[in-house]
Motif scaffolding. Structure first.
Motif, PDB file in Angstrom:
ATOM      1  N   MET A   1       0.493  -1.722   0.066  1.00 47.95           N
ATOM      2  CA  MET A   1      -0.027  -0.049  -0.484  1.00 47.95           C
ATOM      3  C   MET A   1       0.616   1.053   0.106  1.00 47.95           C
ATOM      4  O   MET A   1       1.667   1.254   0.704  1.00 47.95           O
ATOM      5  CB  MET A   1      -1.099   0.294   1.598  1.00 47.95           C
ATOM      6  CG  MET A   1      -2.006   1.280   1.954  1.00 47.95           C
ATOM      7  SD  MET A   1      -3.015   1.741   2.759  1.00 47.95           S
ATOM      8  CE  MET A   1      -3.765   0.007   2.414  1.00 47.95           C
ATOM      9  N   GLY A   2       0.778   1.926  -0.838  1.00 45.01           N
ATOM     10  CA  GLY A   2       1.398   3.103  -0.821  1.00 45.01           C
ATOM     11  C   GLY A   2       1.016   4.579  -0.557  1.00 45.01           C
ATOM     12  O   GLY A   2       0.096   4.320  -0.578  1.00 45.01           O
ATOM     13  N   ILE A   3       1.622   5.297  -0.021  1.00 44.39           N
ATOM     14  CA  ILE A   3       1.274   6.378   1.119  1.00 44.39           C
ATOM     15  C   ILE A   3       1.112   7.851  -0.324  1.00 44.39           C
ATOM     16  O   ILE A   3       2.144   7.723  -0.407  1.00 44.39           O
ATOM     17  CB  ILE A   3       1.735   6.827   1.786  1.00 44.39           C
ATOM     18  CG1 ILE A   3       1.899   5.304   3.117  1.00 44.39           C
ATOM     19  CG2 ILE A   3       1.211   8.143   2.860  1.00 44.39           C
ATOM     20  CD1 ILE A   3       2.966   5.687   4.493  1.00 44.39           C
ATOM     21  N   LEU A   4      -0.091   8.437  -0.185  1.00 40.64           N
ATOM     22  CA  LEU A   4      -0.662   9.553  -0.637  1.00 40.64           C
ATOM     23  C   LEU A   4      -0.938  10.802   0.623  1.00 40.64           C
ATOM     24  O   LEU A   4      -2.041  10.574   0.241  1.00 40.64           O
ATOM     25  CB  LEU A   4      -1.153   9.170  -2.257  1.00 40.64           C
ATOM     26  CG  LEU A   4      -1.665  10.632  -2.753  1.00 40.64           C
ATOM     27  CD1 LEU A   4       0.091  11.575  -3.485  1.00 40.64           C
ATOM     28  CD2 LEU A   4      -1.972  10.062  -4.547  1.00 40.64           C
ATOM     29  N   ASN A   5      -0.432  11.449   0.387  1.00 40.49           N
ATOM     30  CA  ASN A   5      -1.311  12.622   1.224  1.00 40.49           C
ATOM     31  C   ASN A   5      -0.557  13.785   0.663  1.00 40.49           C
ATOM     32  O   ASN A   5       0.290  14.267   0.491  1.00 40.49           O
ATOM     33  CB  ASN A   5       0.214  12.905   2.445  1.00 40.49           C
ATOM     34  CG  ASN A   5       0.392  11.418   3.656  1.00 40.49           C
ATOM     35  OD1 ASN A   5      -0.772  10.932   4.101  1.00 40.49           O
ATOM     36  ND2 ASN A   5       1.731  11.413   4.042  1.00 40.49           N
ATOM     37  N   VAL A   6      -2.388  14.286   0.130  1.00 42.31           N
ATOM     38  CA  VAL A   6      -2.321  15.045  -0.209  1.00 42.31           C
ATOM     39  C   VAL A   6      -3.042  16.077   1.448  1.00 42.31           C
ATOM     40  O   VAL A   6      -3.962  17.428   1.867  1.00 42.31           O
ATOM     41  CB  VAL A   6      -3.760  15.437  -0.962  1.00 42.31           C
ATOM     42  CG1 VAL A   6      -3.731  14.683  -2.065  1.00 42.31           C
ATOM     43  CG2 VAL A   6      -5.025  14.472  -0.423  1.00 42.31           C
ATOM     44  N   ALA A 239       2.243 -10.657   7.408  1.00 42.24           N
ATOM     45  CA  ALA A 239       0.812  -9.572   7.302  1.00 42.24           C
ATOM     46  C   ALA A 239       0.504  -9.464   5.866  1.00 42.24           C
ATOM     47  O   ALA A 239       1.093 -10.083   5.060  1.00 42.24           O
ATOM     48  CB  ALA A 239       2.055  -8.002   7.435  1.00 42.24           C
ATOM     49  N   TRP A 240      -0.834  -9.636   5.522  1.00 39.62           N
ATOM     50  CA  TRP A 240      -1.338  -8.749   4.176  1.00 39.62           C
ATOM     51  C   TRP A 240      -0.863  -7.550   3.433  1.00 39.62           C
ATOM     52  O   TRP A 240      -0.470  -8.111   2.287  1.00 39.62           O
ATOM     53  CB  TRP A 240      -2.988  -9.042   4.398  1.00 39.62           C
ATOM     54  CG  TRP A 240      -3.886  -8.660   3.445  1.00 39.62           C
ATOM     55  CD1 TRP A 240      -3.821  -9.048   2.312  1.00 39.62           C
ATOM     56  CD2 TRP A 240      -4.108  -7.085   3.264  1.00 39.62           C
ATOM     57  NE1 TRP A 240      -5.036  -8.854   1.589  1.00 39.62           N
ATOM     58  CE2 TRP A 240      -5.245  -7.373   1.909  1.00 39.62           C
ATOM     59  CE3 TRP A 240      -4.604  -5.413   4.128  1.00 39.62           C
ATOM     60  CZ2 TRP A 240      -5.849  -5.560   1.522  1.00 39.62           C
ATOM     61  CZ3 TRP A 240      -5.016  -5.255   3.188  1.00 39.62           C
ATOM     62  CH2 TRP A 240      -5.718  -4.845   2.240  1.00 39.62           C
ATOM     63  N   ALA A 241      -0.833  -6.924   4.067  1.00 44.07           N
ATOM     64  CA  ALA A 241       0.071  -5.923   3.193  1.00 44.07           C
ATOM     65  C   ALA A 241       1.212  -4.979   4.236  1.00 44.07           C
ATOM     66  O   ALA A 241       0.950  -4.740   5.200  1.00 44.07           O
ATOM     67  CB  ALA A 241      -1.368  -5.001   2.802  1.00 44.07           C
ATOM     68  N   VAL A 242       1.223  -4.171   3.922  1.00 46.98           N
ATOM     69  CA  VAL A 242       2.659  -2.930   4.701  1.00 46.98           C
ATOM     70  C   VAL A 242       1.916  -1.880   4.004  1.00 46.98           C
ATOM     71  O   VAL A 242       2.224  -1.700   2.323  1.00 46.98           O
ATOM     72  CB  VAL A 242       3.790  -2.985   4.681  1.00 46.98           C
ATOM     73  CG1 VAL A 242       4.255  -4.285   5.504  1.00 46.98           C
ATOM     74  CG2 VAL A 242       5.032  -3.299   2.816  1.00 46.98           C
ATOM     75  N   ARG A 243       1.753  -0.295   4.529  1.00 48.13           N
ATOM     76  CA  ARG A 243       1.901   0.588   4.068  1.00 48.13           C
ATOM     77  C   ARG A 243       2.311   1.460   3.991  1.00 48.13           C
ATOM     78  O   ARG A 243       3.257   1.852   5.505  1.00 48.13           O
ATOM     79  CB  ARG A 243       0.476   1.189   5.321  1.00 48.13           C
ATOM     80  CG  ARG A 243       0.213   2.773   4.070  1.00 48.13           C
ATOM     81  CD  ARG A 243      -0.803   2.828   5.429  1.00 48.13           C
ATOM     82  NE  ARG A 243      -0.961   4.297   5.018  1.00 48.13           N
ATOM     83  CZ  ARG A 243      -1.081   5.447   5.641  1.00 48.13           C
ATOM     84  NH1 ARG A 243       0.605   5.849   6.251  1.00 48.13           N
ATOM     85  NH2 ARG A 243      -1.459   6.782   4.907  1.00 48.13           N
ATOM     86  N   VAL A 244       3.458   2.013   3.584  1.00 51.80           N
ATOM     87  CA  VAL A 244       5.166   2.488   3.266  1.00 51.80           C
ATOM     88  C   VAL A 244       5.092   3.406   2.135  1.00 51.80           C
ATOM     89  O   VAL A 244       3.642   4.093   0.718  1.00 51.80           O
ATOM     90  CB  VAL A 244       6.128   1.291   2.628  1.00 51.80           C
ATOM     91  CG1 VAL A 244       6.247   0.305   3.677  1.00 51.80           C
ATOM     92  CG2 VAL A 244       5.703   0.973   1.103  1.00 51.80           C
ATOM     93  N   HIS A 245       5.939   4.395   2.697  1.00 50.06           N
ATOM     94  CA  HIS A 245       6.059   5.839   1.615  1.00 50.06           C
ATOM     95  C   HIS A 245       7.125   5.194   0.297  1.00 50.06           C
ATOM     96  O   HIS A 245       7.297   5.655  -0.941  1.00 50.06           O
ATOM     97  CB  HIS A 245       6.841   6.858   2.389  1.00 50.06           C
ATOM     98  CG  HIS A 245       5.963   7.680   3.330  1.00 50.06           C
ATOM     99  ND1 HIS A 245       5.871   6.998   4.489  1.00 50.06           N
ATOM    100  CD2 HIS A 245       5.238   8.751   3.573  1.00 50.06           C
ATOM    101  CE1 HIS A 245       6.103   7.933   5.430  1.00 50.06           C
ATOM    102  NE2 HIS A 245       5.315   8.426   4.895  1.00 50.06           N
TER     103      HIS A 245
END
Length: 264
Positions: A1-6, A239-245
């Protein structure tokens, strides 16, 4: 999961992707780098962050979600508000990542049930401005597990199907560094709850503290190697997914881990 902070104030990349075109370009880059999901957030949840109003949050995420979804990118929306989640789902999002686990807005779980979307229920005790006042545990893994089980029960009562639920232990949310390390080390115990686990350690302050030089924590954009280590350990723990930059580095590390597992 890629992080996109707006957002203008996220701890690592606040302000970089406030412009819709910049945000969309970065979301496409995350997809091309190997993200299976791009997680779009319009409100910072870093410790101490102040809330923005729902209209502002929805305006930040709506066009970005729509553009990415139109380009075939699987999009999640990182929000605690049902109204913002509805906007994102209407614009093409397929998953809601609720860091409050449905506690912040009583409309969130019914919305998830109605829409049939997948929802991440994170362990949470308070909003960002005060959450670190609630970082008190006896056995952090047992208490997080019990509180997540309560959120699962609430989701089921609202009509959310089990196969739509993902759990997140909430590293850094009402957690001290020692709590984060223990949750990481005992991640298989959280998997025993019977749901996929999302793991989010990317660039967080406890990694900066671990890598401090003297009294100066390692800055967020210099924590990617440490984040990669946490991600590989999380994959190995199921883990099912990791949330990363850093999506490309994580995808590469996952490929190495998978090749090693196959060879063994």
């Amino acid at each position: 999961m890629g992080i996109l902070n707006v957002t203008p104030d996220s701890f690592s990349d606040g302000g970089r992707y406030l412009d819709v075109s910049a945000a969309v370009a970065h979301g496409l880059r995350l997809r091309d780098d190997g993200a299976d999901i791009v997680d779009v957030g319009g409100e910072s949840t870093r410790p101490g962050a102040q809330r923005v109003d729902a209209d502002t949050e929805a305006a930040r995420v709506g066009d970005v979600v729509a553009a990415l979804a139109a380009d075939g990118v699987p999009v999640s929306v990182d929000t605690t508000r049902a109204s913002v989640a509805r906007v994102a789902l209407d614009r093409g999002a397929v998953l809601v990542n609720d860091v409050s686990g449905g506690l912040a807005d009583p409309g969130m779980l019914p919305l998830a049930a109605e829409s049939g979307c997948r929802i991440v229920l994170m362990h949470w005790r308070a909003h960002s401005a005060t959450m670190q006042h609630h970082a008190e545990y006896g056995d952090v893994v047992a208490e997080v597990s019990a509180e997540l089980s309560g959120r699962v029960a609430a989701a089921r009562d609202a009509g959310v199907a089990d196969d739509r639920i993902v759990l997140d232990p909430g590293l850094g949310f009402s957690k001290l560094p020692a709590h984060n390390w223990e949750l990481s080390a005992r991640l298989p115990e959280l998997r025993d709850l019977g749901f996929p686990i999302l793991f989010g350690a990317s660039r967080k302050s406890y990694l900066g503290a671990l890598l401090a030089e003297g009294d100066a924590p390692r800055p967020p954009d210099a924590r990617d190697a440490a984040t990669l280590a946490t991600s590989v350990l999380a994959f190995d723990a199921g883990a099912w997914a990791v949330r990363v930059h850093d999506v490309r580095g994580t995808a590469d590390a996952r490929a190495v881990w998978q090749a090693t597992r196959r060879a063994g």
